[in-house]
Motif scaffolding. Structure first.
Motif, mmCIF file in Angstrom:
data_model
loop_
_atom_site.group_PDB
_atom_site.id
_atom_site.type_symbol
_atom_site.label_atom_id
_atom_site.label_comp_id
_atom_site.label_asym_id
_atom_site.label_seq_id
_atom_site.Cartn_x
_atom_site.Cartn_y
_atom_site.Cartn_z
ATOM 1 N N ARG A 2 -31.836 1.851 20.546
ATOM 2 C CA ARG A 2 -31.979 1.986 19.079
ATOM 3 C C ARG A 2 -30.717 1.755 18.406
ATOM 4 N NH1 ARG A 2 -35.585 6.379 16.775
ATOM 5 N NH2 ARG A 2 -35.560 5.011 14.813
ATOM 6 N N GLU A 29 -32.465 -1.254 12.626
ATOM 7 C CA GLU A 29 -33.177 -0.161 11.824
ATOM 8 C C GLU A 29 -32.637 0.081 10.597
ATOM 9 O OE1 GLU A 29 -35.888 2.352 14.019
ATOM 10 O OE2 GLU A 29 -35.301 1.411 15.824
ATOM 11 N N ASP A 48 -37.480 11.387 12.794
ATOM 12 C CA ASP A 48 -37.716 10.300 13.439
ATOM 13 C C ASP A 48 -36.745 9.989 14.604
ATOM 14 O OD1 ASP A 48 -38.104 7.335 13.239
ATOM 15 O OD2 ASP A 48 -35.889 7.232 13.356
ATOM 16 N N HIS A 52 -38.954 9.381 18.532
ATOM 17 C CA HIS A 52 -38.595 8.481 19.526
ATOM 18 C C HIS A 52 -38.144 9.150 20.688
ATOM 19 C CE1 HIS A 52 -39.265 5.775 15.832
ATOM 20 N NE2 HIS A 52 -39.728 5.032 17.117
ATOM 21 N N GLU A 54 -35.380 8.864 22.273
ATOM 22 C CA GLU A 54 -34.428 7.965 22.877
ATOM 23 C C GLU A 54 -33.047 7.841 22.464
ATOM 24 O OE1 GLU A 54 -35.026 3.403 22.559
ATOM 25 O OE2 GLU A 54 -36.786 4.407 21.809
ATOM 26 N N ALA A 56 -29.877 6.557 20.631
ATOM 27 C CA ALA A 56 -29.593 5.709 19.384
ATOM 28 C C ALA A 56 -28.218 5.676 18.941
ATOM 29 C CB ALA A 56 -30.473 6.095 18.422
#
Length: 65
Positions: A2, A29, A48, A52, A54, A56
């Protein structure tokens, strides 16, 4: 992975900076934090990222940094 852009106090998720970054990172994003106070921005961004779970890349401008 991300890539997330956090805009500044007067910015928006569709401003010049996120628009330019989307040319490099098409899946960029950019949450809409217009009118959201700094403490709430931090809470929302943290939730957030945790949800997720993961890695970023985070990019911020002014208050978004």
């Amino acid at each position: 992975m991300r890539v997330i852009f956090y805009h500044g106090l007067e910015g928006s998720p569709n401003g010049d900076k996120p628009t330019a970054l989307r040319k490099i990172f098409p899946t960029l994003e950019s949450p809409d934090f217009q009118g959201v106070d700094p403490a709430e921005r931090i809470r929302l961004a943290s939730e957030d990222l945790e949800a997720h779970g993961e890695p970023a890349y985070l990019i911020g401008s002014s208050l978004g940094a």
